[in-house]
Design an enzyme around this catalytic site. Structure first.
Site, PDB file in Angstrom:
ATOM      1  N   LYS A  25       0.757  -1.000   0.106  1.00 46.37           N
ATOM      2  CA  LYS A  25      -0.500   0.151   0.228  1.00 46.37           C
ATOM      3  C   LYS A  25       0.590   1.271  -0.028  1.00 46.37           C
ATOM      4  O   LYS A  25       0.144   2.664  -0.038  1.00 46.37           O
ATOM      5  CB  LYS A  25      -1.200  -0.290   1.302  1.00 46.37           C
TER       6      LYS A  25
HETATM    7  C1  LIG Z   1      -3.864  -4.321   1.328  1.00 47.86           C
HETATM    8  C2  LIG Z   1      -3.755  -5.909   1.120  1.00 47.86           C
HETATM    9  C3  LIG Z   1      -3.906  -6.817  -0.240  1.00 47.86           C
HETATM   10  C4  LIG Z   1      -5.666  -6.535  -0.557  1.00 47.86           C
HETATM   11  O1  LIG Z   1      -4.688  -5.518  -1.643  1.00 47.86           O
HETATM   12  P1  LIG Z   1      -6.547  -5.540  -2.056  1.00 47.86           P
HETATM   13  O2  LIG Z   1      -5.921  -4.302  -3.595  1.00 47.86           O
HETATM   14  O3  LIG Z   1      -8.003  -4.936  -1.240  1.00 47.86           O
HETATM   15  O4  LIG Z   1      -7.003  -6.740  -3.717  1.00 47.86           O
HETATM   16  C5  LIG Z   1      -3.192  -7.818   0.238  1.00 47.86           C
HETATM   17  N1  LIG Z   1      -2.252  -7.750   1.054  1.00 47.86           N
HETATM   18  C6  LIG Z   1      -1.109  -7.051   1.635  1.00 47.86           C
HETATM   19  C7  LIG Z   1      -0.097  -7.466   2.332  1.00 47.86           C
HETATM   20  C8  LIG Z   1      -2.668  -5.972   2.285  1.00 47.86           C
HETATM   21  O5  LIG Z   1      -1.803  -4.683   2.890  1.00 47.86           O
END
Ligand SMILES: *Cc1c(COP(=O)(O)O)cnc(C)c1O
Length: 473
Positions: free
Chosen positions: A113
């Site tokens: 993120k």
């Molecule tokens: C947010 C997140 C996901 C999921 O990603 P999306 O964009 O919601 O599909 C997967 N792995 C981690 C470690 C995350 O923080």
């Protein structure tokens, strides 16, 4: 480039107009009116670029209301080795022949993120400065999103963050990461309740339009178009690292929850990136796997949403999925509105017709599911065979990726978090503690730092009162 809603409102808006917004006014999500197509010569030119230069090239196809020199400077200060630890920013690691990990989790909060949120922080500061405005970001988090948002917005002019988290329920590492921030524009509110209480409070505050306007409340959730756009870049960067010429194809497997990450892969593919398959990997919360197997999209109720050891994928609905459905249905906004408003909101599910479902393969999508036992097995196996620790979400991806390999086509599994963030499960699988990344300052002794947070009852008015008292600081 202009943006329209997925629910039929044809009003065209510029990037800067939608940057600070969540949903479109009709409840839909924003998408560009069309995807810019990348030709062979452009792909070849991009091959030699640094990550920041590549980001600038891709962003500038979608952003025409920020001067190029400013956008270039924003990309350059966002994607640096100092922040991400590596020149490549998203280096590829080879496992066995044909299977690679693309490291997206080397940023300050050890999860992918950061890739988008760090850019968003710089874009927000730029746009608010240009307008002479301020924004109070209100969010709810069970861990990853909140810390990524706080590390992106800390110290930024014009922005304040009010982040609600369930008191005492985040992992010690996550709490330490968020609560140790001493920046005056970051406010941690530990709510006496569970994550859903936090989310309900955010919704209630956002639905109070007068309060929202008066106190300039905004959000940074995963439906924000700028976040999705930032993620498109690493699909290109991964492709260039895995191939030597543009005639080669690659596939990606993406540990998925809200469908934000993999939706960026869909956008990259629509732009002409030679992607063979996009594989959505889910955990026990298999909303997406169910759709790609059956054509039925069924939102889960609270009791049916499981708490798993890959918690960032524990979702009851996939907020970004509507974007893909819009393209699947030939951008028929009124049909999308029928499915997501009339059907999902009323009966909790929809099924696309057999004729509509038939078109899914032409978008390259496949899916699979991984459970706690699979996760432990994959983490242990990866450690035993390659001496490498993967986190629980990446393990879900790796397990599902191996079910969808195509000979001659490299499979890139997106590494979405570092194992240090989920030490408990890593220990359960391997009997060892994961290392913390050395390039991120302040991780040693993180848990011993002074913590800065305010405990509040799960009460909308108390939260509003806190914001009112602190939004002029
Ligand atoms: C947010 C997140 C996901 C999921 O990603 P999306 O964009 O919601 O599909 C997967 N792995 C981690 C470690 C995350 O923080």
């Amino acid at each position: 480039m202009k943006y329209i809603s997925t629910r039929g409102d044809q009003t065209q808006r510029g990037f800067s107009e939608i940057l600070l917004e969540g949903l479109a006014p009709d409840g839909g999500l924003y998408l560009p009116t069309s995807y810019p197509k990348i030709d062979d010569a452009t792909l070849s030119k991009w091959r030699g670029l640094s990550y920041a230069e590549l980001a600038f090239e891709i962003l500038s196809l979608y952003i025409d209301d920020i001067p190029a020199s400013d956008l270039k400077a924003i990309a350059a200060k966002t994607y640096t080795k100092a922040v991400y630890g590596f020149d490549a920013i998203v280096p590829l690691k080879k496992l066995e022949d044909g299977v690679y990990l693309e490291a997206l989790s080397n940023g300050p909060t050890l999860a992918f993120k950061d890739m988008a949120m760090q850019l968003l922080g710089n874009l927000f500061e730029y746009e608010l400065g240009r307008r002479g405005e301020q924004l109070n970001i209100l969010g709810a988090t069970s861990g990853d999103t909140g810390s990524a948002a706080e590390y992106a917005m800390r110290g930024k002019h014009g922005v304040r963050v009010f982040m609600l988290s369930p008191h005492g329920r985040m992992s010690p590492f996550q709490q330490a990461q968020m609560f140790s921030l001493q920046d005056p524009n970051i406010h941690n509110l530990a709510v006496e309740g569970v994550f859903d209480d936090c989310q309900d409070i955010v919704k209630a505050v956002s639905n109070d339009l007068e309060f929202k306007r008066k106190y300039k409340i905004g959000t940074v959730n995963s439906i924000n178009w700028a976040r999705l756009l930032a993620q498109v870049v690493y699909y290109f960067a991964g492709y260039f690292q895995a191939t030597k010429s543009n005639t080669e194809k690659v596939s990606f497997t993406v540990p998925s929850g809200n469908f934000g990450n993999i939706c960026a892969g869909h956008v990259a593919r629509m732009m002409g990136l030679p992607v063979h398959q996009l594989v959505a990997a889910t955990n026990e919360n298999d909303v997406l796997d169910e759709f790609f197997r059956t054509g039925t999209y069924r939102v889960r109720k609270g009791a049916e949403t499981y708490e798993t050891s890959s918690p960032s994928m524990d979702i009851s609905k996939a907020s970004n999925f509507e974007r893909f459905v819009f393209d699947l249905l030939d951008r028929d906004g009124s049909r999308v509105k029928t499915l997501f408003k009339d059907e999902v909101e009323v009966k909790g599910s929809f099924q696309v017709s057999a004729d509509e479902f038939k078109h899914v393969p032409q978008y390259g999508f496949l899916s699979g599911k991984s459970t706690h036992a699979d996760r432990l097995r994959t983490i242990k196996d990866t450690f035993d065979r390659f001496g490498l620790m993967v986190d629980t979400h990446t393990a879900d991806g790796l397990k599902v990726a191996r079910e969808h390999l195509t000979p001659g086509v490299p499979m890139l599994v997106l590494e979405t978090a570092l194992p240090a963030k989920f030490a408990e499960t890593i220990f359960e699988a391997t009997g060892r503690q994961p290392e913390r990344p050395h390039w991120i300052a302040g991780l040693d002794g993180l848990e011993d730092r002074p913590k800065r947070f305010t405990v509040v009852p799960a009460d909308v008015d108390m939260v509003k009162d806190y914001i009112t008292r602190h939004c002029q600081d």
